[in-house]
Design an enzyme around this catalytic site. Sequence first.
Site, PDB file in Angstrom:
ATOM      1  N   GLY A 162      -8.547   3.492  -8.368  1.00  0.00           N
ATOM      2  CA  GLY A 162      -7.775   4.639  -8.846  1.00  0.00           C
ATOM      3  C   GLY A 162      -7.823   4.745 -10.365  1.00  0.00           C
ATOM      4  O   GLY A 162      -7.900   3.738 -11.076  1.00  0.00           O
ATOM      5  N   HIS A 190      -3.363   4.435  -2.302  1.00  0.00           N
ATOM      6  CA  HIS A 190      -4.361   3.546  -1.692  1.00  0.00           C
ATOM      7  C   HIS A 190      -5.007   4.245  -0.491  1.00  0.00           C
ATOM      8  O   HIS A 190      -6.212   4.172  -0.292  1.00  0.00           O
ATOM      9  CB  HIS A 190      -3.704   2.259  -1.178  1.00  0.00           C
ATOM     10  CG  HIS A 190      -3.206   1.345  -2.252  1.00  0.00           C
ATOM     11  ND1 HIS A 190      -1.875   1.037  -2.409  1.00  0.00           N
ATOM     12  CD2 HIS A 190      -3.864   0.657  -3.219  1.00  0.00           C
ATOM     13  CE1 HIS A 190      -1.735   0.195  -3.419  1.00  0.00           C
ATOM     14  NE2 HIS A 190      -2.911  -0.044  -3.938  1.00  0.00           N
ATOM     15  N   GLN A 193      -4.396 -12.843 -12.646  1.00  0.00           N
ATOM     16  CA  GLN A 193      -4.287 -11.656 -13.502  1.00  0.00           C
ATOM     17  C   GLN A 193      -2.857 -11.391 -13.962  1.00  0.00           C
ATOM     18  O   GLN A 193      -2.601 -10.386 -14.616  1.00  0.00           O
ATOM     19  CB  GLN A 193      -4.886 -10.420 -12.820  1.00  0.00           C
ATOM     20  CG  GLN A 193      -4.112  -9.871 -11.641  1.00  0.00           C
ATOM     21  CD  GLN A 193      -4.864  -8.742 -10.948  1.00  0.00           C
ATOM     22  OE1 GLN A 193      -5.810  -8.966 -10.214  1.00  0.00           O
ATOM     23  NE2 GLN A 193      -4.437  -7.512 -11.176  1.00  0.00           N
ATOM     24  N   LEU A 241       0.823  -1.211   0.000  1.00  0.00           N
ATOM     25  CA  LEU A 241       0.000   0.000   0.000  1.00  0.00           C
ATOM     26  C   LEU A 241       0.860   1.265   0.000  1.00  0.00           C
ATOM     27  O   LEU A 241       1.922   1.314   0.612  1.00  0.00           O
ATOM     28  CB  LEU A 241      -0.908   0.001   1.229  1.00  0.00           C
ATOM     29  CG  LEU A 241      -1.877  -1.186   1.339  1.00  0.00           C
ATOM     30  CD1 LEU A 241      -2.796  -0.999   2.546  1.00  0.00           C
ATOM     31  CD2 LEU A 241      -2.699  -1.364   0.064  1.00  0.00           C
ATOM     32  N   MET A 271       1.626   7.202  -8.305  1.00  0.00           N
ATOM     33  CA  MET A 271       1.933   6.226  -7.248  1.00  0.00           C
ATOM     34  C   MET A 271       1.506   4.844  -7.696  1.00  0.00           C
ATOM     35  O   MET A 271       0.427   4.665  -8.259  1.00  0.00           O
ATOM     36  CB  MET A 271       1.168   6.590  -5.984  1.00  0.00           C
ATOM     37  CG  MET A 271       1.582   7.918  -5.456  1.00  0.00           C
ATOM     38  SD  MET A 271       2.192   7.762  -3.794  1.00  0.00           S
ATOM     39  CE  MET A 271       2.721   9.442  -3.507  1.00  0.00           C
ATOM     40  N   SER A 272       2.376   3.871  -7.428  1.00  0.00           N
ATOM     41  CA  SER A 272       2.098   2.491  -7.813  1.00  0.00           C
ATOM     42  C   SER A 272       2.898   1.584  -6.892  1.00  0.00           C
ATOM     43  O   SER A 272       4.007   1.943  -6.471  1.00  0.00           O
ATOM     44  CB  SER A 272       2.555   2.273  -9.262  1.00  0.00           C
ATOM     45  OG  SER A 272       2.686   0.903  -9.535  1.00  0.00           O
ATOM     46  N   SER A 273       2.359   0.422  -6.599  1.00  0.00           N
ATOM     47  CA  SER A 273       3.099  -0.531  -5.762  1.00  0.00           C
ATOM     48  C   SER A 273       4.400  -0.924  -6.447  1.00  0.00           C
ATOM     49  O   SER A 273       5.390  -1.245  -5.795  1.00  0.00           O
ATOM     50  CB  SER A 273       2.253  -1.771  -5.509  1.00  0.00           C
ATOM     51  OG  SER A 273       1.035  -1.385  -4.936  1.00  0.00           O
ATOM     52  N   ARG A 274       4.388  -0.898  -7.771  1.00  0.00           N
ATOM     53  CA  ARG A 274       5.595  -1.284  -8.519  1.00  0.00           C
ATOM     54  C   ARG A 274       6.735  -0.290  -8.325  1.00  0.00           C
ATOM     55  O   ARG A 274       7.896  -0.640  -8.534  1.00  0.00           O
ATOM     56  CB  ARG A 274       5.293  -1.366 -10.011  1.00  0.00           C
ATOM     57  CG  ARG A 274       4.480  -2.575 -10.367  1.00  0.00           C
ATOM     58  CD  ARG A 274       3.960  -2.471 -11.778  1.00  0.00           C
ATOM     59  NE  ARG A 274       2.865  -3.386 -11.976  1.00  0.00           N
ATOM     60  CZ  ARG A 274       2.960  -4.575 -12.549  1.00  0.00           C
ATOM     61  NH1 ARG A 274       4.103  -4.977 -13.016  1.00  0.00           N
ATOM     62  NH2 ARG A 274       1.925  -5.359 -12.666  1.00  0.00           N
TER      63      ARG A 274
HETATM   64  O1  PAF Z   1      -5.603  -2.720  -9.197  1.00  0.00           O
HETATM   65  C1  PAF Z   1      -5.277  -3.718  -8.510  1.00  0.00           C
HETATM   66  O2  PAF Z   1      -4.500  -3.650  -7.561  1.00  0.00           O
HETATM   67  C2  PAF Z   1      -5.850  -5.072  -8.882  1.00  0.00           C
HETATM   68  O3  PAF Z   1      -5.985  -5.217 -10.244  1.00  0.00           O
HETATM   69  C3  PAF Z   1      -7.191  -5.392  -8.168  1.00  0.00           C
HETATM   70  C4  PAF Z   1      -8.291  -4.451  -8.606  1.00  0.00           C
HETATM   71  C5  PAF Z   1      -6.994  -5.305  -6.669  1.00  0.00           C
HETATM   72  C6  PAF Z   1      -7.624  -6.821  -8.499  1.00  0.00           C
HETATM   73  O4  PAF Z   1      -6.690  -7.758  -8.071  1.00  0.00           O
END
Ligand code: PAF
Length: 282
Positions: A149, A37, A61, A33, A186-189
């Site tokens: 987001g 988030h 995914q 997070l 912002m991104s977890s990556r």
């Molecule tokens: O955006 C994300 O983090 C993911 O694609 C989600 C919506 C939590 C689904 O796993």
Amino acid sequence: MIIYDTQNTLKAFVKAQKLEGKTIGFIPTMGALHKGHLSLVRNAMTDNDIVFVSIFVNPTQFGNATDLEKYPRTLDADVALLKTLGKNVFVYAPSVTDIYNSDINAEKFSFDGLEFEMEGKFRTGHFDGVGTIVKRLFEIVTPDNAYFGEKDFQQLMIIKKLASKYKLPVHVIGCEIFREASGLAMSSRNQRLSDHAKKESAFIYKTLLEAKKKFGTKSALKVKEWVQNQFNKHPLLTLEYVEIANIKNLKTTKRKSKNETYRIFIAAFIENIRLIDNIALN
Ligand code: PAF
């Protein structure tokens, strides 16, 4: 803070809350997070009595096993962050088995063509995985409102489509992109970027802003070509795609029409990490 790790315990709690007339806000996440988030959680806290955040790295995914394996998993730090927000925030952090049993496969969806544009061209099956997990999570958590987001704008549109197609009783709410001071979305990556790459990645947003200026006087095709040229000159970033798309159906365009609304979308790699961003053009 209560962390639910099975859907049965969570459902019992949600049922009791609903009997008391409480409304439920929901933010599905894959953890790691960041402030983006947290801003979604704050929006949800304003609109709802209680808020659930799910933390689940969804295997169906990811097209790429290494990407799945390398995805940051920081549950303790995530929970610590959420704790700072208040006592009406709850976490659902299920195991893969709790969600998928032994069948770890995505269902097949049609999102009326939204799934074939942009990300859909480069991440085959990705939106089936997203549709599968978000539908399951909506059925488990039964939220009144769910927050996503706009960084993943295509995902947001697809989830709105999912909710309307399956008549899921949830309002899907898009929230503005939260950015670093440099402009980087912002991104977890981002956690996987070196300091240098992080600094260089601000180039993505800078280029989007310049493109927006050019869109006032130039065709969509010319703007795209200009962006491609800018990235060709960049020593570290590799552009995967730049597209200008109509926000109604995400169909990409070379020529703009009056009375239509467009956004510009970019996916690019730096240090083997894939970053995406987009902004409104008009
Ligand atoms: O955006 C994300 O983090 C993911 O694609 C989600 C919506 C939590 C689904 O796993």
